[in-house]
Design an enzyme around this catalytic site. Structure first.
Site, PDB file in Angstrom:
ATOM      1  N   PRO A  10       0.790  -1.231   0.000  1.00 20.94           N
ATOM      2  CA  PRO A  10       0.000   0.000   0.000  1.00 20.94           C
ATOM      3  C   PRO A  10       0.824   1.285   0.000  1.00 20.94           C
ATOM      4  O   PRO A  10       1.833   1.379   0.709  1.00 20.94           O
ATOM      5  CB  PRO A  10      -0.798  -0.086   1.303  1.00 20.94           C
ATOM      6  CG  PRO A  10      -0.799  -1.509   1.674  1.00 20.94           C
ATOM      7  CD  PRO A  10       0.424  -2.138   1.082  1.00 20.94           C
ATOM      8  N   ASN A  11       0.353   2.212  -0.787  1.00 20.67           N
ATOM      9  CA  ASN A  11       0.877   3.580  -0.872  1.00 20.67           C
ATOM     10  C   ASN A  11       2.194   3.702  -1.641  1.00 20.67           C
ATOM     11  O   ASN A  11       2.653   4.813  -1.901  1.00 20.67           O
ATOM     12  CB  ASN A  11       1.041   4.212   0.530  1.00 20.67           C
ATOM     13  CG  ASN A  11      -0.271   4.258   1.282  1.00 20.67           C
ATOM     14  OD1 ASN A  11      -1.252   4.816   0.790  1.00 20.67           O
ATOM     15  ND2 ASN A  11      -0.315   3.659   2.455  1.00 20.67           N
ATOM     16  N   ARG A  18       5.095  10.956  -2.538  1.00 24.99           N
ATOM     17  CA  ARG A  18       4.759  10.637  -1.151  1.00 24.99           C
ATOM     18  C   ARG A  18       5.964  10.891  -0.232  1.00 24.99           C
ATOM     19  O   ARG A  18       7.013  10.260  -0.398  1.00 24.99           O
ATOM     20  CB  ARG A  18       4.393   9.149  -1.087  1.00 24.99           C
ATOM     21  CG  ARG A  18       4.184   8.631   0.299  1.00 24.99           C
ATOM     22  CD  ARG A  18       4.196   7.111   0.327  1.00 24.99           C
ATOM     23  NE  ARG A  18       3.907   6.669   1.675  1.00 24.99           N
ATOM     24  CZ  ARG A  18       4.153   5.448   2.121  1.00 24.99           C
ATOM     25  NH1 ARG A  18       4.686   4.538   1.334  1.00 24.99           N
ATOM     26  NH2 ARG A  18       3.879   5.138   3.356  1.00 24.99           N
ATOM     27  N   TYR A  23      11.008   8.873   1.579  1.00 28.50           N
ATOM     28  CA  TYR A  23      11.011   7.786   0.594  1.00 28.50           C
ATOM     29  C   TYR A  23      11.713   8.117  -0.719  1.00 28.50           C
ATOM     30  O   TYR A  23      11.813   7.259  -1.599  1.00 28.50           O
ATOM     31  CB  TYR A  23       9.557   7.345   0.314  1.00 28.50           C
ATOM     32  CG  TYR A  23       8.872   6.801   1.543  1.00 28.50           C
ATOM     33  CD1 TYR A  23       9.349   5.651   2.179  1.00 28.50           C
ATOM     34  CD2 TYR A  23       7.763   7.441   2.100  1.00 28.50           C
ATOM     35  CE1 TYR A  23       8.740   5.158   3.324  1.00 28.50           C
ATOM     36  CE2 TYR A  23       7.140   6.946   3.233  1.00 28.50           C
ATOM     37  CZ  TYR A  23       7.636   5.809   3.850  1.00 28.50           C
ATOM     38  OH  TYR A  23       7.039   5.309   4.977  1.00 28.50           O
ATOM     39  N   ASN A  75       8.249  -5.479  -0.610  1.00 31.87           N
ATOM     40  CA  ASN A  75       8.100  -4.381   0.336  1.00 31.87           C
ATOM     41  C   ASN A  75       6.607  -4.315   0.664  1.00 31.87           C
ATOM     42  O   ASN A  75       5.834  -3.735  -0.089  1.00 31.87           O
ATOM     43  CB  ASN A  75       8.577  -3.055  -0.261  1.00 31.87           C
ATOM     44  CG  ASN A  75       8.465  -1.919   0.749  1.00 31.87           C
ATOM     45  OD1 ASN A  75       7.875  -2.087   1.821  1.00 31.87           O
ATOM     46  ND2 ASN A  75       9.029  -0.769   0.394  1.00 31.87           N
ATOM     47  N   ALA A  78       3.061  -0.749   4.931  1.00 31.18           N
ATOM     48  CA  ALA A  78       2.468  -0.784   6.281  1.00 31.18           C
ATOM     49  C   ALA A  78       2.018  -2.183   6.679  1.00 31.18           C
ATOM     50  O   ALA A  78       1.965  -2.508   7.877  1.00 31.18           O
ATOM     51  CB  ALA A  78       1.299   0.187   6.349  1.00 31.18           C
ATOM     52  N   ASP A  88       1.348 -15.710   6.215  1.00 31.42           N
ATOM     53  CA  ASP A  88       0.866 -17.057   5.930  1.00 31.42           C
ATOM     54  C   ASP A  88       0.938 -17.373   4.436  1.00 31.42           C
ATOM     55  O   ASP A  88       1.225 -18.519   4.055  1.00 31.42           O
ATOM     56  CB  ASP A  88      -0.566 -17.227   6.445  1.00 31.42           C
ATOM     57  CG  ASP A  88      -0.620 -17.366   7.959  1.00 31.42           C
ATOM     58  OD1 ASP A  88       0.446 -17.551   8.585  1.00 31.42           O
ATOM     59  OD2 ASP A  88      -1.725 -17.276   8.523  1.00 31.42           O
ATOM     60  N   GLU A  99      12.851  -9.177   2.324  1.00 28.02           N
ATOM     61  CA  GLU A  99      12.000  -8.063   2.770  1.00 28.02           C
ATOM     62  C   GLU A  99      12.761  -6.758   2.519  1.00 28.02           C
ATOM     63  O   GLU A  99      13.916  -6.621   2.924  1.00 28.02           O
ATOM     64  CB  GLU A  99      11.700  -8.234   4.264  1.00 28.02           C
ATOM     65  CG  GLU A  99      10.904  -7.093   4.868  1.00 28.02           C
ATOM     66  CD  GLU A  99      10.721  -7.245   6.386  1.00 28.02           C
ATOM     67  OE1 GLU A  99      10.967  -8.350   6.937  1.00 28.02           O
ATOM     68  OE2 GLU A  99      10.355  -6.249   7.028  1.00 28.02           O
ATOM     69  N   HIS A 101      12.759  -2.409   2.510  1.00 23.72           N
ATOM     70  CA  HIS A 101      12.164  -1.122   2.892  1.00 23.72           C
ATOM     71  C   HIS A 101      13.051   0.009   2.412  1.00 23.72           C
ATOM     72  O   HIS A 101      14.288  -0.086   2.497  1.00 23.72           O
ATOM     73  CB  HIS A 101      12.002  -1.013   4.408  1.00 23.72           C
ATOM     74  CG  HIS A 101      11.115  -2.073   4.974  1.00 23.72           C
ATOM     75  ND1 HIS A 101       9.746  -2.044   4.835  1.00 23.72           N
ATOM     76  CD2 HIS A 101      11.396  -3.215   5.643  1.00 23.72           C
ATOM     77  CE1 HIS A 101       9.229  -3.119   5.388  1.00 23.72           C
ATOM     78  NE2 HIS A 101      10.217  -3.861   5.890  1.00 23.72           N
ATOM     79  N   SER A 103      12.937   3.111   3.785  1.00 21.63           N
ATOM     80  CA  SER A 103      13.397   3.794   4.990  1.00 21.63           C
ATOM     81  C   SER A 103      13.987   2.776   5.962  1.00 21.63           C
ATOM     82  O   SER A 103      13.738   1.570   5.827  1.00 21.63           O
ATOM     83  CB  SER A 103      12.224   4.535   5.648  1.00 21.63           C
ATOM     84  OG  SER A 103      11.229   3.610   6.073  1.00 21.63           O
ATOM     85  N   ARG A 108      12.640   4.572  13.102  1.00 26.57           N
ATOM     86  CA  ARG A 108      11.383   5.320  13.040  1.00 26.57           C
ATOM     87  C   ARG A 108      10.473   4.967  14.241  1.00 26.57           C
ATOM     88  O   ARG A 108      10.967   4.532  15.268  1.00 26.57           O
ATOM     89  CB  ARG A 108      10.712   5.037  11.690  1.00 26.57           C
ATOM     90  CG  ARG A 108      11.613   5.440  10.517  1.00 26.57           C
ATOM     91  CD  ARG A 108      10.936   5.233   9.190  1.00 26.57           C
ATOM     92  NE  ARG A 108       9.766   6.091   9.046  1.00 26.57           N
ATOM     93  CZ  ARG A 108       8.847   5.951   8.082  1.00 26.57           C
ATOM     94  NH1 ARG A 108       8.979   4.987   7.189  1.00 26.57           N
ATOM     95  NH2 ARG A 108       7.819   6.764   8.016  1.00 26.57           N
ATOM     96  N   ARG A 112       6.766   0.572  13.708  1.00 29.24           N
ATOM     97  CA  ARG A 112       7.388   0.103  12.459  1.00 29.24           C
ATOM     98  C   ARG A 112       8.507  -0.899  12.733  1.00 29.24           C
ATOM     99  O   ARG A 112       9.094  -1.463  11.824  1.00 29.24           O
ATOM    100  CB  ARG A 112       7.961   1.276  11.665  1.00 29.24           C
ATOM    101  CG  ARG A 112       6.892   2.198  11.134  1.00 29.24           C
ATOM    102  CD  ARG A 112       7.481   3.240  10.202  1.00 29.24           C
ATOM    103  NE  ARG A 112       6.624   4.408  10.160  1.00 29.24           N
ATOM    104  CZ  ARG A 112       5.534   4.519   9.390  1.00 29.24           C
ATOM    105  NH1 ARG A 112       5.198   3.559   8.576  1.00 29.24           N
ATOM    106  NH2 ARG A 112       4.796   5.612   9.426  1.00 29.24           N
TER     107      ARG A 112
HETATM  108  C1  DQA Z   1       8.103   1.184   4.180  1.00 28.69           C
HETATM  109  C2  DQA Z   1       8.108   1.384   5.687  1.00 28.69           C
HETATM  110  C3  DQA Z   1       6.729   1.149   6.270  1.00 28.69           C
HETATM  111  O1  DQA Z   1       6.749   1.343   7.686  1.00 28.69           O
HETATM  112  C4  DQA Z   1       5.737   2.116   5.677  1.00 28.69           C
HETATM  113  O2  DQA Z   1       4.440   1.857   6.169  1.00 28.69           O
HETATM  114  C5  DQA Z   1       5.770   2.146   4.196  1.00 28.69           C
HETATM  115  C6  DQA Z   1       7.047   2.019   3.505  1.00 28.69           C
HETATM  116  C7  DQA Z   1       9.458   1.540   3.527  1.00 28.69           C
HETATM  117  O3  DQA Z   1       9.681   1.131   2.406  1.00 28.69           O
HETATM  118  O4  DQA Z   1      10.255   2.253   4.151  1.00 28.69           O
HETATM  119  O5  DQA Z   1       4.744   2.357   3.542  1.00 28.69           O
HETATM  120  O6  DQA Z   1       7.857  -0.195   3.907  1.00 28.69           O
END
Ligand code: DQA
Length: 149
Positions: A10-11, A18, A23, A75, A78, A88, A99, A101, A103, A108, A112
């Site tokens: 998401p996002n 954003r 980011y 990634n 959230a 799962d 995994e 990210h 950031s 943070r 998170r």
């Molecule tokens: C994120 C870190 C997450 O905490 C956050 O909700 C994101 C982006 C990152 O790529 O730093 O949407 O996954």
């Protein structure tokens, strides 16, 4: 040739506009194009998928299990911090994954710093902005090479 899958949650479709101070300035399609090119140069194929919906991410992971995807870069945004369903799904298909990210989630907010998938990941890369994805791809390619050897 191996099939790899890059999944973004998401996002992350809003990358570029954003919170650029957190980011970065690059768009997701820019990052996806660069990674696909790198994978192609290494003789592999990278598929990409982004969704704001948890169930679509779960479905895409299931599909990867049916498609013989060899490696996932994910990634979950959230959903990293909330989703047992994603955990799962990743366990269900048993495809090795990294995994990612942008950031440094450990620098943070406290919420998170919990991940539902870190302990089942092959590795975690966090904090290098868009470069986190490049590092993850490099690690995945190395893993694939080692597994072929
Ligand atoms: C994120 C870190 C997450 O905490 C956050 O909700 C994101 C982006 C990152 O790529 O730093 O949407 O996954």
């Amino acid at each position: 040739m191996a099939e790899l899958l890059l999944i973004n949650g998401p996002n992350l479709n809003r990358l570029g506009s954003r919170e650029p101070s957190v980011y970065g300035q690059r768009t997701l399609s820019d990052i996806e194009t660069q990674l696909s090119d790198h994978a192609g140069q290494a003789g592999h194929r990278l598929h990409t998928f982004q969704s704001n919906a948890e169930h679509e991410l779960v479905e895409r992971i299931h599909q990867a299990g049916d498609e013989a995807v060899a490696f996932i870069l994910i990634n979950p945004a959230a959903l990293t911090h909330t989703s047992i369903a994603l955990r799962d799904a990743l366990l269900a298909v048993a495809i090795p994954f990294i995994e990612v990210h942008l950031s440094n989630v450990h620098a943070r907010e406290a919420f998170r710093q919990q991940s539902y998938i870190s302990d089942i990941a092959r590795g975690v890369i966090s904090g290098f902005g868009p470069y986190s994805y490049e590092l993850a791809l490099a690690a995945a390619l190395r893993e694939l090479e080692n597994n072929q050897a």
